[in-house]
Design a protein around this motif. Sequence first.
Motif, PDB file in Angstrom:
ATOM      1  N   LEU A 148       4.638  -7.103   6.025  1.00  0.00           N
ATOM      2  CA  LEU A 148       3.706  -7.619   7.030  1.00  0.00           C
ATOM      3  C   LEU A 148       2.325  -7.045   6.761  1.00  0.00           C
ATOM      4  CD1 LEU A 148       5.460  -7.551  10.528  1.00  0.00           C
ATOM      5  CD2 LEU A 148       4.857  -9.531   9.164  1.00  0.00           C
ATOM      6  N   VAL A 149       1.281  -7.843   7.093  1.00  0.00           N
ATOM      7  CA  VAL A 149      -0.102  -7.413   6.873  1.00  0.00           C
ATOM      8  C   VAL A 149      -0.835  -7.431   8.203  1.00  0.00           C
ATOM      9  CG1 VAL A 149      -2.242  -7.845   5.617  1.00  0.00           C
ATOM     10  CG2 VAL A 149      -0.031  -8.416   4.564  1.00  0.00           C
ATOM     11  N   TYR A 150      -1.510  -6.292   8.523  1.00  0.00           N
ATOM     12  CA  TYR A 150      -2.353  -6.178   9.717  1.00  0.00           C
ATOM     13  C   TYR A 150      -3.789  -5.996   9.237  1.00  0.00           C
ATOM     14  CZ  TYR A 150       2.148  -5.136  11.955  1.00  0.00           C
ATOM     15  OH  TYR A 150       3.439  -5.174  12.369  1.00  0.00           O
ATOM     16  N   ASP A 151      -4.579  -7.081   9.337  1.00  0.00           N
ATOM     17  CA  ASP A 151      -5.974  -7.013   8.885  1.00  0.00           C
ATOM     18  C   ASP A 151      -6.850  -6.244   9.861  1.00  0.00           C
ATOM     19  OD1 ASP A 151      -5.925  -8.213   6.416  1.00  0.00           O
ATOM     20  OD2 ASP A 151      -6.034 -10.233   7.236  1.00  0.00           O
ATOM     21  N   ASP A 152      -6.540  -6.320  11.138  1.00  0.00           N
ATOM     22  CA  ASP A 152      -7.371  -5.702  12.164  1.00  0.00           C
ATOM     23  C   ASP A 152      -6.498  -4.755  12.992  1.00  0.00           C
ATOM     24  OD1 ASP A 152      -9.137  -4.962  14.111  1.00  0.00           O
ATOM     25  OD2 ASP A 152      -9.795  -7.000  14.595  1.00  0.00           O
ATOM     26  N   ALA A 153      -6.772  -3.455  12.886  1.00  0.00           N
ATOM     27  CA  ALA A 153      -5.952  -2.468  13.593  1.00  0.00           C
ATOM     28  C   ALA A 153      -6.116  -2.554  15.099  1.00  0.00           C
ATOM     29  CB  ALA A 153      -6.308  -1.059  13.107  1.00  0.00           C
ATOM     30  N   THR A 154      -7.164  -3.215  15.559  1.00  0.00           N
ATOM     31  CA  THR A 154      -7.354  -3.363  17.004  1.00  0.00           C
ATOM     32  C   THR A 154      -6.608  -4.579  17.546  1.00  0.00           C
ATOM     33  OG1 THR A 154      -9.373  -4.680  16.694  1.00  0.00           O
ATOM     34  CG2 THR A 154      -9.615  -2.276  16.847  1.00  0.00           C
TER      35      THR A 154
ATOM     36  N   THR B 223      -7.017  -2.473   5.977  1.00  0.00           N
ATOM     37  CA  THR B 223      -5.789  -3.259   6.135  1.00  0.00           C
ATOM     38  C   THR B 223      -4.569  -2.340   6.113  1.00  0.00           C
ATOM     39  OG1 THR B 223      -6.822  -5.145   5.042  1.00  0.00           O
ATOM     40  CG2 THR B 223      -4.417  -5.138   5.163  1.00  0.00           C
ATOM     41  N   TYR B 224      -3.583  -2.691   6.964  1.00  0.00           N
ATOM     42  CA  TYR B 224      -2.321  -1.952   6.995  1.00  0.00           C
ATOM     43  C   TYR B 224      -1.186  -2.858   6.516  1.00  0.00           C
ATOM     44  CZ  TYR B 224      -4.379   1.964   9.559  1.00  0.00           C
ATOM     45  OH  TYR B 224      -5.139   3.053   9.919  1.00  0.00           O
ATOM     46  N   PHE B 225      -0.269  -2.277   5.761  1.00  0.00           N
ATOM     47  CA  PHE B 225       0.894  -3.006   5.261  1.00  0.00           C
ATOM     48  C   PHE B 225       2.152  -2.348   5.805  1.00  0.00           C
ATOM     49  CE2 PHE B 225      -2.464  -3.508   2.116  1.00  0.00           C
ATOM     50  CZ  PHE B 225      -2.481  -4.884   1.914  1.00  0.00           C
ATOM     51  N   GLN B 226       3.021  -3.189   6.364  1.00  0.00           N
ATOM     52  CA  GLN B 226       4.282  -2.672   6.911  1.00  0.00           C
ATOM     53  C   GLN B 226       5.455  -3.228   6.094  1.00  0.00           C
ATOM     54  OE1 GLN B 226       5.656  -4.099  10.778  1.00  0.00           O
ATOM     55  NE2 GLN B 226       6.199  -1.998  11.355  1.00  0.00           N
TER      56      GLN B 226
ATOM     57  N   GLY C  25      10.934  -2.082  10.604  1.00  0.00           N
ATOM     58  CA  GLY C  25       9.669  -1.596  10.051  1.00  0.00           C
ATOM     59  C   GLY C  25       9.828  -0.199   9.476  1.00  0.00           C
ATOM     60  N   TRP C  26      10.137  -0.128   8.168  1.00  0.00           N
ATOM     61  CA  TRP C  26      10.408   1.175   7.553  1.00  0.00           C
ATOM     62  C   TRP C  26       9.163   2.063   7.500  1.00  0.00           C
ATOM     63  CZ3 TRP C  26      13.901  -1.873   3.955  1.00  0.00           C
ATOM     64  CH2 TRP C  26      15.253  -1.521   4.164  1.00  0.00           C
ATOM     65  N   ASN C  27       8.095   1.515   6.935  1.00  0.00           N
ATOM     66  CA  ASN C  27       6.884   2.316   6.744  1.00  0.00           C
ATOM     67  C   ASN C  27       5.655   1.478   7.017  1.00  0.00           C
ATOM     68  OD1 ASN C  27       7.718   5.039   5.502  1.00  0.00           O
ATOM     69  ND2 ASN C  27       8.900   3.548   4.312  1.00  0.00           N
ATOM     70  N   LEU C  28       4.595   2.160   7.451  1.00  0.00           N
ATOM     71  CA  LEU C  28       3.306   1.522   7.684  1.00  0.00           C
ATOM     72  C   LEU C  28       2.270   2.314   6.896  1.00  0.00           C
ATOM     73  CD1 LEU C  28       1.914  -0.763   9.326  1.00  0.00           C
ATOM     74  CD2 LEU C  28       1.421   0.947  11.080  1.00  0.00           C
ATOM     75  N   SER C  29       1.628   1.649   5.919  1.00  0.00           N
ATOM     76  CA  SER C  29       0.676   2.356   5.058  1.00  0.00           C
ATOM     77  C   SER C  29      -0.656   1.632   5.057  1.00  0.00           C
ATOM     78  CB  SER C  29       1.228   2.454   3.625  1.00  0.00           C
ATOM     79  OG  SER C  29       1.467   1.166   3.099  1.00  0.00           O
TER      80      SER C  29
ATOM     81  N   ASN D 220       6.765 -15.656  -0.218  1.00  0.00           N
ATOM     82  CA  ASN D 220       7.563 -15.689  -1.459  1.00  0.00           C
ATOM     83  C   ASN D 220       8.007 -14.296  -1.911  1.00  0.00           C
ATOM     84  OD1 ASN D 220       7.165 -18.508  -1.597  1.00  0.00           O
ATOM     85  ND2 ASN D 220       5.220 -18.206  -2.676  1.00  0.00           N
ATOM     86  N   LEU D 221       8.109 -13.397  -0.956  1.00  0.00           N
ATOM     87  CA  LEU D 221       8.642 -12.063  -1.263  1.00  0.00           C
ATOM     88  C   LEU D 221       9.646 -11.699  -0.163  1.00  0.00           C
ATOM     89  CD1 LEU D 221       8.392  -9.640  -3.254  1.00  0.00           C
ATOM     90  CD2 LEU D 221       6.834  -8.613  -1.606  1.00  0.00           C
ATOM     91  N   SER D 222      10.824 -12.243  -0.268  1.00  0.00           N
ATOM     92  CA  SER D 222      11.869 -12.028   0.743  1.00  0.00           C
ATOM     93  C   SER D 222      12.863 -10.993   0.235  1.00  0.00           C
ATOM     94  CB  SER D 222      12.571 -13.353   1.063  1.00  0.00           C
ATOM     95  OG  SER D 222      11.652 -14.279   1.584  1.00  0.00           O
ATOM     96  N   LYS D 223      12.437  -9.751   0.250  1.00  0.00           N
ATOM     97  CA  LYS D 223      13.280  -8.640  -0.188  1.00  0.00           C
ATOM     98  C   LYS D 223      13.167  -7.500   0.818  1.00  0.00           C
ATOM     99  CE  LYS D 223      12.612  -9.485  -5.157  1.00  0.00           C
ATOM    100  NZ  LYS D 223      14.041  -9.681  -5.487  1.00  0.00           N
ATOM    101  N   PRO D 224      14.183  -6.638   0.893  1.00  0.00           N
ATOM    102  CA  PRO D 224      14.036  -5.433   1.731  1.00  0.00           C
ATOM    103  C   PRO D 224      13.133  -4.418   1.039  1.00  0.00           C
ATOM    104  CG  PRO D 224      16.177  -5.430   0.642  1.00  0.00           C
ATOM    105  CD  PRO D 224      15.537  -6.747   0.308  1.00  0.00           C
ATOM    106  N   ILE D 225      11.889  -4.341   1.494  1.00  0.00           N
ATOM    107  CA  ILE D 225      10.883  -3.479   0.861  1.00  0.00           C
ATOM    108  C   ILE D 225      10.784  -2.168   1.646  1.00  0.00           C
ATOM    109  CG2 ILE D 225       8.475  -3.260   0.175  1.00  0.00           C
ATOM    110  CD1 ILE D 225      10.077  -5.339  -1.405  1.00  0.00           C
ATOM    111  N   LYS D 226      10.877  -1.031   0.909  1.00  0.00           N
ATOM    112  CA  LYS D 226      10.860   0.291   1.550  1.00  0.00           C
ATOM    113  C   LYS D 226       9.451   0.893   1.575  1.00  0.00           C
ATOM    114  CE  LYS D 226      13.225   3.753   3.369  1.00  0.00           C
ATOM    115  NZ  LYS D 226      14.243   4.483   2.597  1.00  0.00           N
ATOM    116  N   TYR D 227       8.730   0.819   0.459  1.00  0.00           N
ATOM    117  CA  TYR D 227       7.397   1.441   0.372  1.00  0.00           C
ATOM    118  C   TYR D 227       6.386   0.423  -0.159  1.00  0.00           C
ATOM    119  CZ  TYR D 227      10.279   5.662   0.555  1.00  0.00           C
ATOM    120  OH  TYR D 227      11.196   6.609   0.911  1.00  0.00           O
ATOM    121  N   VAL D 228       5.139   0.523   0.350  1.00  0.00           N
ATOM    122  CA  VAL D 228       4.052  -0.359  -0.076  1.00  0.00           C
ATOM    123  C   VAL D 228       2.799   0.484  -0.293  1.00  0.00           C
ATOM    124  CG1 VAL D 228       2.613  -2.351   0.504  1.00  0.00           C
ATOM    125  CG2 VAL D 228       4.995  -2.302   1.218  1.00  0.00           C
ATOM    126  N   ALA D 229       2.013   0.135  -1.315  1.00  0.00           N
ATOM    127  CA  ALA D 229       0.737   0.817  -1.554  1.00  0.00           C
ATOM    128  C   ALA D 229      -0.244  -0.167  -2.187  1.00  0.00           C
ATOM    129  CB  ALA D 229       0.936   2.029  -2.460  1.00  0.00           C
TER     130      ALA D 229
END
Length: 914
Positions: A423-429, A413-416, A402-406, A439-448
């Motif tokens: 990864l997508v976290y819809d509920d922080a609780t 919503t949070y994206f890791q 888990g490189w980054n969590l934004s 369909n996105l199997s790549k090493p992703i460093k940053y998300v926004a």
Amino acid sequence: MKSILLKAFFFFLIVSPIQAQELLPFVENYNKSNYQGDNQIWNVVQGNDNAMYFANNHYLLRYDGVIWEKYTLPNKTIIRSIMVDGDKIYSGSYKEFGYWYRKEGKMHYVSMTKNLHLFDEKDNEEIWKIFKFNDAIYFQSFNDVFIYKGKKVKKIKFPFLISYCFVVDNSLYVASVDKGVFKMEDAKIANPKGWNVLKNCVVHAIEKHQKKTYIFTQKKGVFIVGKNNLIPWSNPLNETLKKTTINVAKFINSNKLVIGTGNKGVYIIDLNTNLYKNIDRNNVLMNNSILSIGVDKENDLWLGLDNGIAHVEVNSPIAIFYDNTGVLGSVYSVAPTKNGYLIASNHGVFEYGSGKFSMIPNTQGQAWNITEINNQYIIGHNDGTFVYNNGLFSKINAINGGWNLSKSSINNTYFQSNYSGILVYDDATKLKENKTIKNLSKPIKYVAQNKKNELWAADNYRGLYRVLYNDEYQTRKVENITQQSKIKNDFGVKIFEFRNEILFLINNAWYTYNSLTNKLEENELFNDNFKNISDVVAIDESHFIVLQNGILYHIYANGNKFVWNIIQEKYYKGKLINDNLRIFREKNNYLLNLDDGFISLQLKNANKQNLKLKIEAFSDQNLVNNDDKIKFNSELKIHVVSGIYGAQKPNLFYKLDKTKEFVSIKEGLIVLNNLSNGFHSITIYKHNGANYDKVSSFEFNVAQPWYFSFWMILLYLLFVGAIFFFYYKWNKLRYLQKLKLQKEELKHQKEILEMELKAENELNIQEYEKHILELELQTKSSEVAGKSLSIAKQSEMIENIQRILDSEKDFNKLKSEIKKAIKINEVNKHEWEIFETNLNQIHNEFIINLSKKFPNLTPKDIKLCVYLKMNLSSKEIAPMMNISFRGVELHRYRLRKKLNLSQEENLPKFLLTI
């Protein structure tokens, strides 16, 4: 060079708790290899010129932030004490005291005791302290005090051994070695009431702070002066200080107390909180014995050690956490907690609090990121994602890296980003519930994200992707935007969110997305304000940090204006983790990860520093003033002295003459070599990251080289004159030689002419002889023709005789005789051949030309042409050719045809032209 030692912690075991210090101030250590002096530093002061001065045994040291200078007394004795008063630096040594002043870039000494005989021969007096009291300067030894006032020196001798004198308010106290402390009024001394506890006790400092007087003893700790007695200091640290041997103490910054000890380094106590920091050899200092304390104009400490000097930035916005054991490893993220700090490193996750430092069990391995959500900490790890909450540590998923969590800018919503996608976290609780962008199997460093159902993802290696998905997070479209925008160098794309706008830092250029063209376009605002940026880290809507040319700058955004504040390179030089800078905000502090620890810094919203520089230039160790002249081909060293040693030290550049390039000034020193002669100017600029502001300038003149000096030019003129003189002489000699050569040439020409005339005469003679020969030839030809005519007539006569004889048949005998006679007179064959040979030799050239011109002529035709050229008649030719007259005529007719002659042309004349 100065060595920057930032040691904060000793670690013993990874899995077991270990002792640790609080965050420490930044410390710069200087040893003998830096200042080239002795071990002990007995006294430290800052002069009015902002330079730091040190009493260093046999040397007076001076350091202006650029270079170290060292000076010795004329008698080479040890300097024990120094004090600043105006532009003078007073110093005390063995049976000697005086003052130093600076002139032409060097320190000069003036003795105040010369010829005064102030010291007894039997005493071994040394001046251990110099201070000012009631407009007089006091020089204190262990037995005496010398008072200098009005150019006179007064000596007061004490009946006991003195340790030190102290000025408190308007009172002067004298501390004896074993009889306690006395208050001195004029030449009288008396023990203050209730201070008997100080007998047989060495007092090393008396300081007043907030209307309280503190007395610091060598081995009995600290006392506070009460109404009628001394009260032991109630701070719990006092018991510890009794075992450390207090050498010196000083109050600074209105709320801090600094105590230097003999065996435990220095203690810095915050009097508001009673918390303290101990800096010693176990963490930062080179040794534990503090001999002196100095404070500069930035309210930072200068410690004189038993072996070296330490600059402690107690007033700096920077605090250091540094591990020199390798246990912690490279720190990738750090976050403050209620009990201390949570640290993610390449060795695992560590917890620090209440002086304890330990690794959290089962977290060994690479930990990338810590993000706080609702008072709980989400940790991206190589083995998955963990959550830390109130001391409890648990794993919420096993997806690696888990490189980054934004957080999305449009909802909660949070994206890791991780090794395999997003990864997508819809509920922080409910962090254990997550979804994957399919369909996105790549090493992703940053998300926004700033638009619904659209994500921006930066590949760990290269490429920027625009991901469109539906409400079930199924991917509808993935576009490589850098390829579509024809950006070739798209390695290490960084995504930066600024005021709900997403910017992309690609190859030091800033881009934003144009939804109409579906391409990236350069962002004018950021490209104009932030050039040569290699990394950017967001803090909040108004603050972020950029890395420009290896220097970190804190940026405060005020509307469309940006305020730059430099974070000096010395705090993190060689310790930044490329492409993994992270900032965690802790109230007014910001935590920045380093390769082997982290730093805490306070960031400002304004840059209002007024900078005044002093420039000292030296050539051949001589001071060069503004507009002075230096020798050609000599080295010029320019010291750019800011007088600032701490966090506010400016980032300086310079320009030489009218060059466009800004050159960084390293350690305040500019060294110039190979300068051309003439006037030069150095312009000094302060660089805040965005602008270069001129702060000072220096002009100088480089002399003409020695080979262009007056005497050399005169020598050149003499040399050139000599050359012209010798050239004139040589030219005249050449002229005379030329005249001689011309004379000889005329003589030779005359001889040649005579030879030519002689040759011409000889040629004429030859021509004449040739003409004679030709005449002779013609004569012979005539003789031949005559002979031929004679022969012809003879032949004719013989023919007539034969005809007569033939007609006279009756005379047979006569006939026979006549025939016999005719035969005798007949031309023989050999004579005829000789005749023809001679004839051919005479007319050889004619025969050759005729044969070339008319190759179809027969030998008989040629013979006829020769006879005709000789102007013989047909009748004369007939017997020579042994044919009849008519035969000759017929032959002539045929010859005319072969020669293509008309009836009007004369054949013999034609032949004469050939």
